[in-house]
Design an enzyme around this catalytic site. Structure first.
Site, PDB file in Angstrom:
ATOM      1  N   ALA A 256      36.124  43.069  20.297  1.00  0.00           N
ATOM      2  CA  ALA A 256      36.832  44.281  20.698  1.00  0.00           C
ATOM      3  C   ALA A 256      37.177  44.269  22.174  1.00  0.00           C
ATOM      4  O   ALA A 256      37.123  45.283  22.847  1.00  0.00           O
ATOM      5  CB  ALA A 256      35.982  45.501  20.354  1.00  0.00           C
TER       6      ALA A 256
ATOM      7  N   ALA B  81      42.194  41.323  23.317  1.00  0.00           N
ATOM      8  CA  ALA B  81      42.889  40.701  22.182  1.00  0.00           C
ATOM      9  C   ALA B  81      42.610  41.470  20.892  1.00  0.00           C
ATOM     10  O   ALA B  81      43.529  41.792  20.122  1.00  0.00           O
ATOM     11  CB  ALA B  81      42.460  39.246  22.039  1.00  0.00           C
TER      12      ALA B  81
ATOM     13  N   SER C 105      34.736  40.490  28.698  1.00  0.00           N
ATOM     14  CA  SER C 105      35.323  39.932  29.928  1.00  0.00           C
ATOM     15  C   SER C 105      36.588  40.673  30.310  1.00  0.00           C
ATOM     16  O   SER C 105      36.902  40.825  31.486  1.00  0.00           O
ATOM     17  CB  SER C 105      35.713  38.459  29.738  1.00  0.00           C
TER      18      SER C 105
ATOM     19  N   GLN D 139      39.898  41.215  37.174  1.00  0.00           N
ATOM     20  CA  GLN D 139      40.389  41.842  38.418  1.00  0.00           C
ATOM     21  C   GLN D 139      41.867  41.547  38.609  1.00  0.00           C
ATOM     22  O   GLN D 139      42.641  42.409  38.985  1.00  0.00           O
ATOM     23  CB  GLN D 139      39.589  41.313  39.612  1.00  0.00           C
TER      24      GLN D 139
ATOM     25  N   GLU E 206      49.590  34.999  42.916  1.00  0.00           N
ATOM     26  CA  GLU E 206      48.316  34.293  42.745  1.00  0.00           C
ATOM     27  C   GLU E 206      48.600  32.797  42.754  1.00  0.00           C
ATOM     28  O   GLU E 206      49.762  32.374  42.648  1.00  0.00           O
ATOM     29  CB  GLU E 206      47.619  34.735  41.454  1.00  0.00           C
TER      30      GLU E 206
ATOM     31  N   HIS F 152      36.092  29.498  38.344  1.00  0.00           N
ATOM     32  CA  HIS F 152      36.780  30.286  39.364  1.00  0.00           C
ATOM     33  C   HIS F 152      36.201  29.890  40.711  1.00  0.00           C
ATOM     34  O   HIS F 152      34.988  29.849  40.881  1.00  0.00           O
ATOM     35  CB  HIS F 152      36.592  31.786  39.116  1.00  0.00           C
TER      36      HIS F 152
ATOM     37  N   ARG G   6      43.652  26.235  40.945  1.00  0.00           N
ATOM     38  CA  ARG G   6      42.267  26.688  40.897  1.00  0.00           C
ATOM     39  C   ARG G   6      41.250  25.553  40.841  1.00  0.00           C
ATOM     40  O   ARG G   6      40.202  25.603  41.471  1.00  0.00           O
ATOM     41  CB  ARG G   6      42.136  27.567  39.643  1.00  0.00           C
TER      42      ARG G   6
ATOM     43  N   HIS H 265      34.380  30.505  34.320  1.00  0.00           N
ATOM     44  CA  HIS H 265      35.208  31.719  34.303  1.00  0.00           C
ATOM     45  C   HIS H 265      36.044  31.848  33.049  1.00  0.00           C
ATOM     46  O   HIS H 265      36.211  32.948  32.518  1.00  0.00           O
ATOM     47  CB  HIS H 265      36.113  31.666  35.541  1.00  0.00           C
TER      48      HIS H 265
ATOM     49  N   GLU I 202      40.581  34.445  24.272  1.00  0.00           N
ATOM     50  CA  GLU I 202      39.932  33.289  24.899  1.00  0.00           C
ATOM     51  C   GLU I 202      39.268  32.353  23.892  1.00  0.00           C
ATOM     52  O   GLU I 202      39.141  31.156  24.147  1.00  0.00           O
ATOM     53  CB  GLU I 202      38.899  33.770  25.938  1.00  0.00           C
TER      54      GLU I 202
ATOM     55  N   ARG J  30      44.248  26.715  33.312  1.00  0.00           N
ATOM     56  CA  ARG J  30      45.049  27.922  33.086  1.00  0.00           C
ATOM     57  C   ARG J  30      45.636  28.457  34.386  1.00  0.00           C
ATOM     58  O   ARG J  30      44.951  28.520  35.418  1.00  0.00           O
ATOM     59  CB  ARG J  30      44.170  29.003  32.445  1.00  0.00           C
TER      60      ARG J  30
HETATM   61  C1  SIN Z   1      41.310  36.624  39.597  1.00  0.00           C
HETATM   62  O1  SIN Z   1      41.564  37.800  39.781  1.00  0.00           O
HETATM   63  O2  SIN Z   1      41.177  35.819  40.495  1.00  0.00           O
HETATM   64  C2  SIN Z   1      41.125  36.140  38.187  1.00  0.00           C
HETATM   65  C3  SIN Z   1      42.403  36.163  37.485  1.00  0.00           C
HETATM   66  C4  SIN Z   1      42.367  35.233  36.331  1.00  0.00           C
HETATM   67  O3  SIN Z   1      41.344  34.627  36.058  1.00  0.00           O
HETATM   68  O4  SIN Z   1      43.413  35.076  35.714  1.00  0.00           O
END
Ligand code: SIN
Length: 495
Positions: free
Chosen positions: A11, A14, A40, A45, A112, A225, A265, A324, A348, A359
């Site tokens: 829940a 997705a 998650s 964020q 990002e 991450h 990343r 992450h 996920e 990703r």
């Molecule tokens: C982040 O806010 O750095 C994570 C975003 C993500 O994992 O897509």
């Protein structure tokens, strides 16, 4: 024994988005915790990437997705999520998600890493996940076609005599039967000692699917991450990548830069890992870039730092890489169908080919809503009911606290940002020994699949870096099946 036409296991974003999109078809949603907890999605964020800004285009977004994925993204899937993303953002807006706006009322889009354009829609800076989940939970609770069953943890899939999945077995051998079962169980970061995920997320979805013979794709690709906040918490709070998008810098303990802040990343995570190992420490310095705007623009990061007595307006934030996101999972087609009749996967726990070996930031919420919408469309069109006659089954054991902590230490030590053959072999032996002593829990199956595929991939690509094989080989996704409790998975790569 309870039965339904459609059963959604999980829940998070997705699962709930799919449930809402199924209307008017009725469905049951199983949530292992009260809605919004142990998910998650609610902690995300960063927001959702979609080509909505003037001058942006889904083609550019798809190109960035393919480039970030280090040779293993399926370009057709990248195009599909990029194309359908803007409509799904509009769906979320119509469900009441208050995405940030510019002063003239347009959607605000932030930058990002590895995006060629600012294209991430956010809520109150770093609260996108919570705001999206709040809106979905309210809508799902009010929807007459959705039945939500909380505090039910699925532990095994049930199959009929033809091998078709027809339900799940939960704790206490309680069965829920359904003509179609959709796994939306989330990721696997909780297999690691340092993670940004809820610790419950231990790859249960792809382990359960593997146990009934489903094809599993790319399990070795775990994304770390780079900038989890290193204040000794479990799970580790995140310092969102958007901070670097705003100009925050990664530095070592001497104040020196050692990596390009917005490099992909995996590159940033590895550089930080090595800098820490060399004893120089790693920090995110957002004093100048964010400074006094912290409380209003990044309230979650600010609160996490302040709760540890660290004021990010005054001091750099100590950081460490943390497990992450799992790019691997149950292999699906572009409609979310797995290789097993009656079984679907989304979010996920699925591996659609959208993420490849690495990703692109904020593509995970995007993929979840795009595929949830597609699965719902198929299930609305095809309302076939199947006889629900499960064969005999028992649920696998769960791990007690101590072996669970051992498992997380093993994965952290040997299947991390930098891996090698000797470490992976040792980890496989240790995981096998845990299975011998404590029974073949789903978490151990998940760990085994990750480790064996990581051992079989004798190259370095994206998030999978082997110090004994630092170069890339021919790009090939991994597809594996699980051969049972005492057998080893067939980890041969196949394209
Ligand atoms: C982040 O806010 O750095 C994570 C975003 C993500 O994992 O897509």
């Amino acid at each position: 024994m309870k039965s339904a036409s459609i059963l959604i296991v999980g829940a998070g974003l997705a699962g709930l988005f799919l449930a809402l999109k199924l209307a008017p078809r009725r469905c049951v949603v199983l949530s292992q915790a009260p809605l919004g907890q142990a998910s998650s999605s609610a902690w995300a964020q960063g927001g959702l990437a979609a080509a909505l800004a003037p001058g942006d285009d889904p083609k550019l977004h798809a190109d960035d997705t393919v480039a970030a994925g280090a040779g293993l993204v399926d370009p057709a899937v990248a195009s599909l999520i990029a194309r359908e993303g803007p409509d799904r953002v509009r769906d979320l807006i119509s469900l009441g998600v208050p995405f940030d706006r510019t002063p003239d009322g347009a959607l605000a889009q932030s930058l990002e890493a590895a995006h060629s354009r600012p294209r991430v829609v956010r809520v109150s800076g770093d609260l996108a996940g919570k705001a999206i989940m709040d809106a979905l939970i309210a809508a799902a609770r009010a929807a007459p076609h959705i039945e939500i069953v909380e505090r039910k943890r699925a532990r095994a899939l049930l199959r009929d005599a033809n091998g078709r999945v027809c339900g799940v077995l939960c704790d206490n051998e309680e069965a829920f039967l359904a003509s179609d079962v959709i796994l939306a169980t989330g990721g696997a970061g909780g297999l690691y000692a340092v993670t940004t995920n809820p610790t419950e997320a231990q790859g249960q979805g792809f382990a359960m699917a593997a146990r009934v013979g489903a094809l599993i794709a790319d399990p070795e690709f775990v994304q770390f991450h780079p900038t989890a906040i290193d204040i000794g918490r479990d799970p580790a709070p995140l310092a969102t990548e958007a901070l670097r998008g705003e100009g925050a810098h990664v530095i070592n303990g001497k104040g020196e830069a050692f990596v390009a802040d917005l490099a992909p990343r995996d590159v940033v995570a590895r550089a930080i890992h090595l800098e820490r190992q060399a004893g120089r420490g790693a920090f995110l310095d957002a004093r100048e870039a964010v400074g006094s705007k912290f409380p209003a623009h990044f309230p979650t990061v600010f609160a996490a730092c302040m709760s540890a007595g660290l004021d990010p307006r005054e001091a750099p934030i100590p950081i460490a890489p943390a497990a992450h996101y799992h790019m691997g999972g149950v292999a699906t087609d572009i409609w979310g169908r797995t290789s097993v009749e009656g079984l679907w996967a989304v979010g996920e726990c699925a591996s659609t080919g959208a993420h490849g070996a690495n990703r692109l930031a904020s593509n995970s919420l995007l993929e979840a809503v795009v595929f949830a919408h597609r699965i719902a469309a198929r299930l609305r069109d095809d309302a076939a009911e199947h006889a629900l006659a499960p064969g005999p089954a028992t649920a696998p054991p769960t791990l007690a606290d101590e072996p669970r902590a051992d498992l997380r230490r093993i994965m952290e030590a040997h299947a991390n940002v930098v891996r090698d053959g000797a470490g992976l072999e040792r980890a496989l032996a240790d995981v096998h020994a845990l299975g011998e002593s404590h029974g073949q829990a789903n978490a151990l199956v998940a760990a085994h699949l990750i480790l064996s595929a990581a051992l079989a991939r004798t190259e370095s690509r994206g998030a999978h870096y082997r110090s004994d094989y630092p170069d890339v080989a021919t790009p090939q996704r991994t597809f594996v099946t699980w051969r049972g409790v005492s057998g080893t998975p067939n980890a041969a790569a196949a394209s």
